[in-house]
Design an enzyme around this catalytic site. Structure first.
Site, PDB file in Angstrom:
ATOM      1  N   ARG A 128      -7.424  -0.539  -6.813  1.00 50.04           N
ATOM      2  CA  ARG A 128      -7.650   0.706  -5.925  1.00 50.04           C
ATOM      3  C   ARG A 128      -7.699   1.770  -6.932  1.00 50.04           C
ATOM      4  NH1 ARG A 128      -4.308   1.246  -0.427  1.00 50.04           N
ATOM      5  NH2 ARG A 128      -6.162   2.271   0.060  1.00 50.04           N
TER       6      ARG A 128
ATOM      7  N   ASP B 252      -2.037  10.641  -2.504  1.00 51.78           N
ATOM      8  CA  ASP B 252      -2.405   9.766  -3.425  1.00 51.78           C
ATOM      9  C   ASP B 252      -2.636  10.168  -4.843  1.00 51.78           C
ATOM     10  OD1 ASP B 252      -3.136   8.677  -0.554  1.00 51.78           O
ATOM     11  OD2 ASP B 252      -2.790   7.000  -2.003  1.00 51.78           O
TER      12      ASP B 252
ATOM     13  N   ARG C 288       0.721  -1.181  -0.032  1.00 53.38           N
ATOM     14  CA  ARG C 288      -0.126   0.067   0.063  1.00 53.38           C
ATOM     15  C   ARG C 288       0.809   1.274   0.069  1.00 53.38           C
ATOM     16  NH1 ARG C 288       2.099   1.984   3.767  1.00 53.38           N
ATOM     17  NH2 ARG C 288       0.769   3.777   3.784  1.00 53.38           N
ATOM     18  N   GLY C 289       0.005   2.309  -0.198  1.00 58.55           N
ATOM     19  CA  GLY C 289       0.946   3.671  -0.533  1.00 58.55           C
ATOM     20  C   GLY C 289       1.025   3.889  -1.933  1.00 58.55           C
ATOM     21  N   ALA C 290       0.704   5.223  -2.265  1.00 55.92           N
ATOM     22  CA  ALA C 290       0.647   5.355  -3.712  1.00 55.92           C
ATOM     23  C   ALA C 290       1.907   4.804  -4.604  1.00 55.92           C
ATOM     24  CB  ALA C 290       0.330   6.947  -3.941  1.00 55.92           C
TER      25      ALA C 290
ATOM     26  N   ASN D 129      -5.374  12.325   0.321  1.00 52.67           N
ATOM     27  CA  ASN D 129      -4.569  11.464   1.179  1.00 52.67           C
ATOM     28  C   ASN D 129      -5.396  10.838   2.237  1.00 52.67           C
ATOM     29  OD1 ASN D 129      -2.082  10.789   1.883  1.00 52.67           O
ATOM     30  ND2 ASN D 129      -2.109  11.756   3.534  1.00 52.67           N
ATOM     31  N   LYS D 130      -4.980  10.108   2.926  1.00 52.23           N
ATOM     32  CA  LYS D 130      -5.534   9.039   3.809  1.00 52.23           C
ATOM     33  C   LYS D 130      -6.697  10.088   4.494  1.00 52.23           C
ATOM     34  CE  LYS D 130      -5.521   5.588   4.432  1.00 52.23           C
ATOM     35  NZ  LYS D 130      -6.261   4.965   3.605  1.00 52.23           N
TER      36      LYS D 130
ATOM     37  N   GLN E  99      -2.412   2.807   9.992  1.00 54.49           N
ATOM     38  CA  GLN E  99      -1.059   2.934   9.282  1.00 54.49           C
ATOM     39  C   GLN E  99      -0.161   3.780   9.959  1.00 54.49           C
ATOM     40  OE1 GLN E  99      -4.092   3.270   7.847  1.00 54.49           O
ATOM     41  NE2 GLN E  99      -4.029   2.411   5.707  1.00 54.49           N
TER      42      GLN E  99
END
Ligand code: MRU
Length: 345
Positions: free
Chosen positions: A98, A246, A55-57, A256-257, A205
């Site tokens: 995603r 992202d 995970r993570g862009a 973002n998150k 996270q």
């Protein structure tokens, strides 16, 4: 400032490709266990991206590029035209894992473009060139992260408190991170400062990943709950906020998150500079503004429980968007591999 300076952390990497084998660090098992999982089929890669094992862009962009190779390997006997069609289908499939992080689409597009440039070659030759392209995407990300770290480290002064949200660190990219890269560099330069990591509900996270990687790397990190930043800011404990993204729209709005937007509003209220750190591959010229960024909706069970323990009534209604959008007006600058920039990009 040099593309040659590099920090190598003694931490497992999110994604690796060795001798034609793809592996991910299973981030759903952290911080309890460090498990490296081989990715044998394209549907396994899809599930790993969807379920946040990787995970993570930037990391899912790299994973997607290698994932294409995993899927294409069994089609090397096809004529070039059918092989390219297969590639396009697999790219659409992997991209659907995603929707918010544009880096996944960006990396898959880049692989597809490279393949179509070589459409006169046979499937095996195209595959070999695609392997080189995926490795190039991976290596470039390492360089981007180091440059982001070098461009951003001067923002962190001795004695500061720096807040971050989610995990935009070593685990979210090739290595080092985006939002955390300036922190790793400032630490390398010998500056003493404190990092506050929001725990980042619902999937934690910040607690499971950011506080894990920073403390293992020897940085001074303090974990806080998502409802605490206002209080810390009021107490004068935070002088700077750096988060990842992202997708940054052409006008500078940044997804973002979930929870990032709230932190940005607080930072604005307390007049604390709020920066987004990201590679240029996160900036999407095709998305004009934040309203056009697709926001991933995730499983309600992520909110009603954790680790198999129910923390809410089973039948309660749940709303679970994975990301929010911080408007450009709240962002002081974008720390990229080309320096600290502002829109128009
Ligand atoms: O759902 P996640 O864990 O993939 O969300 C990750 C983030 O929001 C990160 O901040 C973002 O992808 C930037 S990673 C360098």
């Amino acid at each position: 400032m040099t593309g040659k300076e590099r920090i190598s952390l003694d931490l497992p990497r999110a994604c690796s490709w060795e001798k034609g084998e793809l592996s991910f660090l299973d981030q759903t098992r952290l911080p309890g266990e460090v498990v490296i999982e081989k990715q044998v089929t394209v549907s396994q890669v899809f599930d790993s991206i969807k379920n946040l094992k990787v995970r993570g862009a930037p990391a899912i962009g790299i994973a997607g590029a290698y994932g294409l190779l995993v899927g294409l390997r069994e089609h090397l006997g096809l004529p070039a035209e059918l092989f390219l069609k297969k590639l396009s289908d697999l790219a659409v499939y992997l991209d659907s894992a995603r929707p918010t992080a544009v880096n996944l689409r960006w990396a898959l597009d880049r692989m597809e473009r490279r393949a179509y440039e070589e459409s006169k070659k046979d499937a095996k030759e195209i595959f070999d060139l695609l392997e080189l392209e995926a490795v190039r995407i991976h290596r470039e990300d390492i360089e981007c992260c180091n440059l982001i770290g070098q461009h951003g480290e001067h923002l962190i002064e001795e004695g500061m408190g720096v807040l971050t949200h989610c995990n935009a660190g070593h685990l979210a990219v090739s290595e080092l991170g985006t939002a955390l890269a300036p922190m790793y560099y400032a630490n390398k330069r010998g500056r003493k400062f404190k990092i506050y990591a929001d725990e980042t509900r619902p999937l934690l996270q910040g607690a499971r990943l950011t506080s894990w990687e920073l403390s293992r790397a020897g940085l001074d990190v303090t974990l806080i709950c998502d409802n605490m930043p206002a209080h810390l800011m009021k107490l004068g404990m935070i002088q700077l906020v750096i988060v990842g993204s992202d997708r940054v729209a052409a006008n500078g709005d940044a997804a973002n998150k979930i929870g990032t937007f709230g932190v940005a509003i607080l930072a604005d209220y307390f007049k604390i500079p709020f920066y987004v750190a990201c590679p240029y591959s996160t900036i999407d010229p095709k998305t004009p503004n934040g309203e056009s960024i697709p926001i991933e909706q995730r499983n309600p069970e992520e909110v009603t429980g954790f680790g198999g323990v129910m923390t809410a009534p089973e039948d309660v209604k749940v709303f679970n968007p994975a990301f929010d959008v911080t408007p450009r007006s709240l962002i002081k600058g974008y720390i990229t591999e080309k320096g600290i920039v502002k829109p128009p990009f």
